[in-house]
Structures are given as structure tokens and as C-alpha cells.
Design a protein around this motif. Structure first.
Motif, PDB file in Angstrom:
ATOM      1  N   LEU A 116       0.826  -1.201   0.000  1.00 24.99           N
ATOM      2  CA  LEU A 116       0.000   0.000   0.000  1.00 24.99           C
ATOM      3  C   LEU A 116       0.864   1.256   0.000  1.00 24.99           C
ATOM      4  O   LEU A 116       1.933   1.278   0.622  1.00 24.99           O
ATOM      5  N   LEU A 117       0.360   2.279  -0.672  1.00 19.52           N
ATOM      6  CA  LEU A 117       0.894   3.629  -0.534  1.00 19.52           C
ATOM      7  C   LEU A 117      -0.232   4.431   0.105  1.00 19.52           C
ATOM      8  O   LEU A 117      -1.256   4.694  -0.536  1.00 19.52           O
ATOM      9  N   THR A 118      -0.091   4.772   1.382  1.00 19.72           N
ATOM     10  CA  THR A 118      -1.192   5.365   2.129  1.00 19.72           C
ATOM     11  C   THR A 118      -0.902   6.808   2.504  1.00 19.72           C
ATOM     12  O   THR A 118       0.246   7.190   2.733  1.00 19.72           O
ATOM     13  N   LEU A 119      -1.961   7.585   2.575  1.00 18.77           N
ATOM     14  CA  LEU A 119      -1.917   8.922   3.156  1.00 18.77           C
ATOM     15  C   LEU A 119      -2.765   8.879   4.425  1.00 18.77           C
ATOM     16  O   LEU A 119      -3.903   8.405   4.397  1.00 18.77           O
ATOM     17  N   VAL A 120      -2.221   9.336   5.525  1.00 17.17           N
ATOM     18  CA  VAL A 120      -2.951   9.332   6.799  1.00 17.17           C
ATOM     19  C   VAL A 120      -3.587  10.697   6.976  1.00 17.17           C
ATOM     20  O   VAL A 120      -2.902  11.708   7.144  1.00 17.17           O
ATOM     21  N   LEU A 121      -4.917  10.720   6.906  1.00 12.89           N
ATOM     22  CA  LEU A 121      -5.672  11.974   7.000  1.00 12.89           C
ATOM     23  C   LEU A 121      -6.174  12.165   8.428  1.00 12.89           C
ATOM     24  O   LEU A 121      -5.760  11.467   9.340  1.00 12.89           O
ATOM     25  N   GLY A 122      -7.077  13.122   8.608  1.00  9.26           N
ATOM     26  CA  GLY A 122      -7.511  13.448   9.962  1.00  9.26           C
ATOM     27  C   GLY A 122      -8.209  12.314  10.666  1.00  9.26           C
ATOM     28  O   GLY A 122      -7.934  12.024  11.835  1.00  9.26           O
ATOM     29  N   ASP A 123      -9.125  11.625   9.970  1.00  9.67           N
ATOM     30  CA  ASP A 123      -9.898  10.575  10.622  1.00  9.67           C
ATOM     31  C   ASP A 123      -9.813   9.236   9.908  1.00  9.67           C
ATOM     32  O   ASP A 123     -10.497   8.291  10.277  1.00  9.67           O
ATOM     33  N   LYS A 124      -8.989   9.142   8.882  1.00  5.30           N
ATOM     34  CA  LYS A 124      -8.875   7.869   8.164  1.00  5.30           C
ATOM     35  C   LYS A 124      -7.526   7.786   7.460  1.00  5.30           C
ATOM     36  O   LYS A 124      -6.789   8.776   7.343  1.00  5.30           O
ATOM     37  N   GLN A 125      -7.208   6.566   7.019  1.00  7.97           N
ATOM     38  CA  GLN A 125      -6.079   6.407   6.105  1.00  7.97           C
ATOM     39  C   GLN A 125      -6.672   6.169   4.715  1.00  7.97           C
ATOM     40  O   GLN A 125      -7.677   5.466   4.564  1.00  7.97           O
ATOM     41  N   TRP A 126      -6.034   6.755   3.714  1.00  8.15           N
ATOM     42  CA  TRP A 126      -6.539   6.684   2.340  1.00  8.15           C
ATOM     43  C   TRP A 126      -5.474   6.045   1.468  1.00  8.15           C
ATOM     44  O   TRP A 126      -4.292   6.408   1.539  1.00  8.15           O
ATOM     45  N   PHE A 127      -5.877   5.065   0.659  1.00  8.94           N
ATOM     46  CA  PHE A 127      -4.934   4.328  -0.166  1.00  8.94           C
ATOM     47  C   PHE A 127      -4.752   5.047  -1.501  1.00  8.94           C
ATOM     48  O   PHE A 127      -5.622   5.004  -2.365  1.00  8.94           O
ATOM     49  N   LYS A 128      -3.622   5.706  -1.650  1.00  6.53           N
ATOM     50  CA  LYS A 128      -3.333   6.374  -2.926  1.00  6.53           C
ATOM     51  C   LYS A 128      -3.020   5.345  -4.013  1.00  6.53           C
ATOM     52  O   LYS A 128      -3.284   5.570  -5.191  1.00  6.53           O
ATOM     53  N   ALA A 129      -2.426   4.245  -3.626  1.00  6.51           N
ATOM     54  CA  ALA A 129      -2.204   3.120  -4.533  1.00  6.51           C
ATOM     55  C   ALA A 129      -2.208   1.855  -3.693  1.00  6.51           C
ATOM     56  O   ALA A 129      -1.827   1.879  -2.520  1.00  6.51           O
ATOM     57  N   HIS A 130      -2.651   0.742  -4.291  1.00  7.50           N
ATOM     58  CA  HIS A 130      -2.775  -0.480  -3.500  1.00  7.50           C
ATOM     59  C   HIS A 130      -2.788  -1.686  -4.413  1.00  7.50           C
ATOM     60  O   HIS A 130      -3.172  -1.616  -5.573  1.00  7.50           O
ATOM     61  N   VAL A 131      -2.359  -2.818  -3.853  1.00 16.84           N
ATOM     62  CA  VAL A 131      -2.449  -4.093  -4.556  1.00 16.84           C
ATOM     63  C   VAL A 131      -2.708  -5.177  -3.530  1.00 16.84           C
ATOM     64  O   VAL A 131      -2.174  -5.142  -2.415  1.00 16.84           O
ATOM     65  N   GLY A 132      -3.608  -6.114  -3.866  1.00 18.35           N
ATOM     66  CA  GLY A 132      -3.850  -7.270  -3.031  1.00 18.35           C
ATOM     67  C   GLY A 132      -4.879  -7.104  -1.941  1.00 18.35           C
ATOM     68  O   GLY A 132      -5.059  -8.017  -1.128  1.00 18.35           O
ATOM     69  N   LEU A 133      -5.588  -5.968  -1.896  1.00 20.34           N
ATOM     70  CA  LEU A 133      -6.587  -5.748  -0.843  1.00 20.34           C
ATOM     71  C   LEU A 133      -7.857  -6.554  -1.111  1.00 20.34           C
ATOM     72  O   LEU A 133      -8.208  -6.810  -2.267  1.00 20.34           O
ATOM     73  N   PRO A 134      -8.592  -6.942  -0.055  1.00 18.76           N
ATOM     74  CA  PRO A 134      -9.926  -7.513  -0.257  1.00 18.76           C
ATOM     75  C   PRO A 134     -10.817  -6.510  -0.991  1.00 18.76           C
ATOM     76  O   PRO A 134     -10.623  -5.296  -0.867  1.00 18.76           O
ATOM     77  N   PRO A 135     -11.788  -6.990  -1.750  1.00 17.37           N
ATOM     78  CA  PRO A 135     -12.615  -6.090  -2.576  1.00 17.37           C
ATOM     79  C   PRO A 135     -13.239  -4.931  -1.807  1.00 17.37           C
ATOM     80  O   PRO A 135     -13.282  -3.806  -2.299  1.00 17.37           O
ATOM     81  N   ALA A 136     -13.727  -5.176  -0.598  1.00 13.94           N
ATOM     82  CA  ALA A 136     -14.402  -4.110   0.151  1.00 13.94           C
ATOM     83  C   ALA A 136     -13.431  -2.974   0.481  1.00 13.94           C
ATOM     84  O   ALA A 136     -13.758  -1.789   0.322  1.00 13.94           O
ATOM     85  N   LEU A 137     -12.241  -3.311   0.924  1.00  8.87           N
ATOM     86  CA  LEU A 137     -11.263  -2.275   1.250  1.00  8.87           C
ATOM     87  C   LEU A 137     -10.775  -1.571  -0.013  1.00  8.87           C
ATOM     88  O   LEU A 137     -10.536  -0.362  -0.009  1.00  8.87           O
ATOM     89  N   ALA A 138     -10.604  -2.337  -1.085  1.00 13.46           N
ATOM     90  CA  ALA A 138     -10.162  -1.733  -2.342  1.00 13.46           C
ATOM     91  C   ALA A 138     -11.197  -0.745  -2.855  1.00 13.46           C
ATOM     92  O   ALA A 138     -10.853   0.325  -3.375  1.00 13.46           O
ATOM     93  N   LYS A 139     -12.469  -1.070  -2.681  1.00 18.43           N
ATOM     94  CA  LYS A 139     -13.535  -0.178  -3.138  1.00 18.43           C
ATOM     95  C   LYS A 139     -13.555   1.106  -2.306  1.00 18.43           C
ATOM     96  O   LYS A 139     -13.676   2.207  -2.848  1.00 18.43           O
ATOM     97  N   ASP A 140     -13.414   0.976  -0.994  1.00 21.28           N
ATOM     98  CA  ASP A 140     -13.445   2.154  -0.114  1.00 21.28           C
ATOM     99  C   ASP A 140     -12.146   2.951  -0.182  1.00 21.28           C
ATOM    100  O   ASP A 140     -12.122   4.136   0.189  1.00 21.28           O
ATOM    101  N   ARG A 141     -11.061   2.312  -0.596  1.00 23.97           N
ATOM    102  CA  ARG A 141      -9.740   2.946  -0.670  1.00 23.97           C
ATOM    103  C   ARG A 141      -9.343   3.559   0.680  1.00 23.97           C
ATOM    104  O   ARG A 141      -8.736   4.631   0.736  1.00 23.97           O
ATOM    105  N   GLY A 142      -9.665   2.875   1.759  1.00 26.97           N
ATOM    106  CA  GLY A 142      -9.253   3.394   3.053  1.00 26.97           C
ATOM    107  C   GLY A 142      -9.919   2.659   4.198  1.00 26.97           C
ATOM    108  O   GLY A 142     -10.788   1.815   4.005  1.00 26.97           O
ATOM    109  N   THR A 143      -9.466   3.013   5.404  1.00 27.06           N
ATOM    110  CA  THR A 143     -10.046   2.477   6.633  1.00 27.06           C
ATOM    111  C   THR A 143     -10.090   3.612   7.654  1.00 27.06           C
ATOM    112  O   THR A 143      -9.427   4.644   7.477  1.00 27.06           O
ATOM    113  N   PRO A 144     -10.834   3.452   8.737  1.00 26.25           N
ATOM    114  CA  PRO A 144     -10.734   4.442   9.810  1.00 26.25           C
ATOM    115  C   PRO A 144      -9.294   4.555  10.299  1.00 26.25           C
ATOM    116  O   PRO A 144      -8.552   3.568  10.292  1.00 26.25           O
ATOM    117  N   ARG A 145      -8.921   5.740  10.718  1.00 25.48           N
ATOM    118  CA  ARG A 145      -7.553   5.940  11.188  1.00 25.48           C
ATOM    119  C   ARG A 145      -7.243   5.062  12.394  1.00 25.48           C
ATOM    120  O   ARG A 145      -6.104   4.609  12.559  1.00 25.48           O
TER     121      ARG A 145
END
Length: 599
Positions: A179-208
Motif C-alpha cells: 500500500l501507498l497510504t496517506l494518513v488523514l484526519g480521521d482515516k487512512q486513504w490508499f493512494k495506490a494499493h495491490v492485493g486488498l480484499p474487494p471491500a477495502l479496495a472499493k473504499d480505498r481506506g479504513t478508519p484511522r
């Protein structure tokens, strides 16, 4: 109990400072670059008088190291000082301080006096430090502003070059997720990614709160979690409970202004045994990626609106005056830029663009836009197809992005970016041609870091294991024996302490050169661990291997070494051979035998 201090610290410069503190207290000091190496040293020498450890160690983390140590009968009186950059790991260690026998608990940001006081208090059995969070609201505010300023959060599909990069990183480290992630105020956002489960890939992020990368940003250092399911901080993380993250290693994306944007990380569903060299390679890659992100954002940015004095009427500028100001700004830029005035009239180009295209500046300055497009197309392998692509952006769009492969004046890949902006008299455009060679350099650098040891020039352990398995297989097919040697530079720690790390590095390089002379092709030498080399001897039987081993010790003035020789037994698995060799070396080192018998 042996009177020595064990410093478990991957960074050799920090380790040197901690060693000096231990020596001031009358202790001999030894360094382990990861948790597994620390365990091996304890097995050899017994539990130390003082253990100074980070909590984020490769291979075996600091929590697991401390739990293992406290299970030893000879460790009851070992004093422990923990020094770590990661606030939440320190808080958890504070909660477990009694169970883990921690006497001093310090932030990496603590000064020299606090470190010295921590060592002394630990040795005296007194508690020092605390587990409070060290939040810096201003630093976080500035960091988030930097992400906004660079305009890195783009809802469009991930950039292809960055996608290719994370794919290559995942393959290089042998993991399913990168993953290439940016950590924002309340979440991490995936600027680029490979191999994630479909749900995470669709959301392109998780709660911080779920984010491992959040800890990298807070600590401003690389974080490795070898076994997340057993880690006291991360085992209850939703991503760990769901089986998505079994292990993690991430390095910070630090800009030229010192702000941490996020992390370049690798993830496996199983425990991940990355060593210090792997972590160093990941840090180097992250540094280059941060540089690339920053440069890309700057190059793709349109000039700011022209200011006017506060409280005064907005100055009236005609088209020529406005563009003259832009020309002055463009000429000072070090990136290849062309300003195209309203009506497709090239107005200002800089020296960087002339250099990229291999054109004299005076010729570029007088070239019509269509002629410039024809010239650029002529530098590619498909001039006709390329010419049809080259165009300015639609005036109402956010910009036009193209990727071109130039063959002349030298092969390179460039990004064509045209962005419209308003000037008196109409819409002008800022055209930049970014050399994507930095991406190629990054890939080449990554390959070298993962495959070649920077200090000695030898193959890394990762490459050595691959080559050894192939050579053992080849020798079996041809009916030949295979042997290997392990040699440990025992005096490396003493050289580093008494003569400095440059002298230690020189001694290791000299040993590497001598070892290479004993391994003519198809033999080879590998830097196996920090102070241990592996010599592969395809075709050599036990007698030949022992002769080569003896030659390792025949160099006058060479620092003391311990070595062992083993020969592959029948259909023995290569990993079994390596385990046997490793056990023999541990025995030889513990017995301090300069000339051990053939194993």
C-alpha cells in the motif's frame, strides 16, 4: 551473570550512542539489530545485566523479546530500558511494565540526559519514564495542511505508475499486499494499493483507528510488526481479527519540509520475517516515493493568481503584462515548463525544457506550438500516433495528462501535463513535461537494495537462499557434493566501539573480498547477517570445504573470526542444511573455538 549490556536496536548510530551510555556504567556492550539476533546472543552469553530495546524490532518484536527473556531463570535481575518512537506502543508497555520487568520507558525524542538517567535508574531498579501520549497538535495541523497543499488526495482511479510501483514492491518482498497510504484526519486513504480484499479496495481506506500506518506517521519511523495476532497492541485490531493483516512493515513518506504524509507498507496474512536489511530497503524506497510525490505535485501545479495590494483596487493588467510576470516565474523553475498564451501561442519556455528535448533555447523560444508537437513526436518511435495525442487541455477541464516514450536524445518516459489558467485576454495553459526517470531510478534502486548488500557489494540473504537452493539441485542432478561455510567476524562489535564504525565496515569489506577469492564460480558469497558471511561451495566435499575454511584464517592481521563448514547430506532440504550450519556456528561461537571441527 555476565556483566554486559545488550542493545537491541536496528539503527547503528542510535545503537552506538546507547552503547556509550552502557560503557559509562562499566558494562561491556553488544548490539543486536533485531529480536531474533538478540535472543541468539542471550543463548550464547546468558541474560545480560542491562537490556536496552526498541519495541518495533524486526523478526521478533520487543514485546515478544521481553516475554521470552522473562521466561529464563537467569534473567531475574536483568534491568530493562525501553526506548521507542511509537507512543501507543509505549503506553501499552507501561501497562505491562510489571509483567515484562521494564524499569525505564522512554520516548525516542528524549534527550541525552534523560537517556543517561534512564540507564542509571534501570540499573538501580528504579522506575523511570512514563507511558503518556506525546501529542503535538501543531505538528499534526501542519502535516494535514501539507497534504492539502500538495493535492495528493484524488478521487480518480489510482495513478498507473504508483500502482505498478506497489505491485513491484509486493512481489519484491514476497507479500500479497502493498500500500501507498496517506494518513488523514480521521482515516487512512490508499493512494495506490495491490492485493486488498474487494471491500477495502472499493473504499480505498479504513478508519484511522484501524491504521497501522497511523503509528508510522506519529513515530516518524519505520514500524515492523512480525506477528500481529500475538502483538499486545495490534492483536485486537479489526483488520487482524478478520485475517487481513497477519504482519506489517511500513516506512514513512517524509517530505523535504519534514512532514510525514503517510506510509509505504507491505502486509502479509501470515507472520513476516523481514530482517533489518529488508526494513532499510523499505525505508529507502519510501524516501524516494515521497520525493517523487512531492515533485509530481509541484510540477503539475498551475502558477498562483497574481496578487494585488491589500485594500487597493485590483491592478489592471493587459495580457502582455500578465504573461510577462508568468515568464519571469517560469524562467526560475528547474522543471521543464512551457507557457502557451491564449490563441495557442507559445510564450515562455525555460532551460529545463530545452535540455529535456535536446533543443537550443533560442530555437525553442521561437517555435510555434504545432511545430513543437511535431518535434516532440519525432523523438518517439511512433511519430504519427504520438502527434495525434499531443494537444492542450480543454479550457473547462482540470487538465490533460499523457505519457510519452521518447527515444531521443536518450530513451526516457515523460509525463505531458497541460493545465489551463486565466489571464487577461483569455485562457493560457501551463505545459509541463515531467521526466519519469525518477520512477525507473526508484525501481533500479529497489532492485539493488533487495539483491545487493550496500556495504560489501555481496548478494543479500534473500538472493543467497535462492542461489543456494538452485546450486544444491544442480549438484544433485550431476552427482556432485555441495558444501557451505559460515564465518562470523567476532571482533566486529569491539572494532566498532574502539575504532569506530568506519573501521568495522572496512574489516567486514576486507573479509568479504578474501571470502570471494575462495569461491570461484559457480561458488558465491552472501552477507548472511550483520557480521556473518555465507560461502557456497558447489562441487566441494567435506575435505575441500575444510581446506577452504582453514584459508579463511590464514590472513595475517585479520580480526578474529569463527567459522564452520557443513556438507549437504543426501537429499537433505536446503533449509535443513542451513539450520544445521547455523546451529554449528552458534556452538562454535559460544565455545570460542577458532578452528571448529567439520560439522
Amino acid at each position: 551473570m555476565p556483566r554486559y549490556a545488550l542493545i537491541a536496536e536496528p539503527d547503528r548510530h542510535r545503537a552506538a550512542g546507547l552503547l556509550a551510555l552502557a560503557q559509562q556504567e562499566g558494562l561491556e556492550g553488544v548490539v543486536a539489530r533485531d529480536g531474533a539476533e538478540a535472543q541468539e546472543l542471550v543463548r550464547q552469553r546468558g541474560s545480560p545485566t542491562l537490556l536496552v530495546t526498541d519495541l518495533a524490532l524486526p523478526r521478533v518484536d520487543g514485546f515478544a523479546l521481553l516475554a521470552w527473556l522473562r521466561g529464563r531463570s537467569d534473567a531475574r535481575h536483568t534491568a530493562v530500558m525501553v526506548v521507542t518512537a511509537f507512543d501507543e506502543l509505549r503506553v501499552r508497555a507501561w501497562q505491562l511494565k510489571d509483567a515484562l520487568g521494564i524499569h525505564a520507558l522512554l520516548s525516542r525524542r528524549a534527550g541525552p540526559e534523560a537517556m543517561r538517567d534512564g540507564v542509571r535508574r534501570a540499573l538501580a531498579g528504579q522506575l523511570a519514564g512514563h507511558g503518556l501520549l506525546e501529542l503535538n497538535a501543531e505538528e499534526e495541523k501542519r502535516r494535514l495542511a501539507r497534504i492539502d497543499d500538495l493535492k495528493l488526495v484524488d478521487p480518480d482511479l489510482p495513478d498507473k505508475e504508483l500502482q505498478d510501483l506497489v505491485t513491484e514492491v509486493a512481489q519484491a518482498f514476497g507479500v500479497p499486499v502493498a500500500l501507498l497510504t496517506l494518513v488523514l484526519g480521521d482515516k487512512q486513504w490508499f493512494k495506490a494499493h495491490v492485493g486488498l480484499p474487494p471491500a477495502l479496495a472499493k473504499d480505498r481506506g479504513t478508519p484511522r483507528d484501524w491504521s497501522f500506518c497511523h503509528h508510522v506517521v506519529q513515530g516518524r519511523e519505520a514500524l515492523v510488526v512480525p506477528d500481529a495476532a500475538r502483538h499486545p497492541v495490534f492483536r485486537d485490531n479489526p483488520l487482524v481479527r478478520e485475517g487481513i493483516v497477519g504482519s506489517y512493515a511500513g516506512a514513512p513518506l517524509i517530505t523535504s519540509t519534514g512532514d510525514v504524509l503517510g506510509s509505504l507498507c507491505v502486509i502479509d496474512t501470515r507472520p513476516l520475517m523481514l530482517g533489518p536489511e529488508d526494513l532499510a530497503a523499505l525505508r529507502e524506497l519510501a524516501s524516494r516515493v515521497a520525493e517523487n510525490l512531492e515533485h509530481t505535485a509541484v510540477r503539475g501545479r498551475a502558477p498562483p493568481a497574481l496578487p494585488h495590494p491589500r485594500g487597493a483596487a485590483e491592478p489592471v493588467l493587459n495580457e502582455a503584462a500578465a504573461l510577462a510576470l508568468v515568464r519571469e516565474a517560469v524562467s526560475a523553475l528547474e522543471v521543464p515548463v512551457l507557457v502557451v498564451a491564449p490563441g495557442r501561442k507559445p510564450f515562455a519556455a525555460n532551460a529545463a525544457l530545452a535540455e529535456l528535448l535536446g533543443l537550443p533555447e533560442e530555437r525553442l523560444a521561437g517555435m510555434a506550438f504545432d511545430s513543437l508537437c511535431q518535434y516532440i513526436a519525432s523523438l518517439t518511435a511512433d511519430s504519427g500516433g504520438t502527434l495525434r495525442q499531443l494537444e492542450l487541455a480543454a479550457e473547462s477541464s482540470r487538465g490533460l495528462h499523457l505519457t510519452l516514450s521518447l527515444e531521443r536524445p536518450r530513451p526516457r518516459v515523460v509525463r505531458w501535463v497541460a493545465r489551463p489558467f486565466l489571464v487577461p485576454g483569455g485562457i493560457a495553459q501551463l505545459l509541463s513535461l515531467m521526466d519519469l526517470g525518477i520512477g525507473a531510478d526508484l525501481k533500479g534502486k529497489r532492485e539493488r537494495l533487495l539483491r545487493q548488500d550496500a556495504l560489501t557489494g555481496l548478494d543479500t540473504r534473500r538472493v543467497g537462499e535462492e542461489r543456494l537452493a538452485k546450486e544444491i539441485g544442480r549438484c544433485r542432478r550431476e552427482g556432485l557434493p555441495t558444501s557451505l561455510l559460515l564465518v562470523d567476524l567476532m571482533e566486529l562489535g569491539a572494532i566498532n566501539r574502539t575504532r569506530g564504525y568506519d573501521a568495522g565496515d572496512a574489516a567486514l569489506r576486507e573479509l568479504a573480498r578474501h571470502a570471494e577469492g575462495l569461491c570461484p564460480p559457480p561458488g558465491f558469497v552472501v552477507r548472511w547477517t550483520g557480521d556473518t558471511l555465507l560461502l557456497a561451495l558447489p562441487g566441494a566435499d567435506a575435505v575441500g570445504a575444510e581446506a577452504s575454511r582453514q584459508q579463511l584464517h590464514d590472513v595475517p592481521g585479520q580480526p578474529a573470526c569463527v567459522s564452520i563448514a557443513v556438507t549437504v547430506r543426501g537429499e537433505e532440504d536446503p533449509h535443513g542444511t542451513l539450520d544445521r550450519a547455523h546451529a554449528a556456528l552458534v556452538r562454535a561461537k559460544s565455545e570460542r573455538k577458532a578452528v571448529p571441527p567439520h560439522a
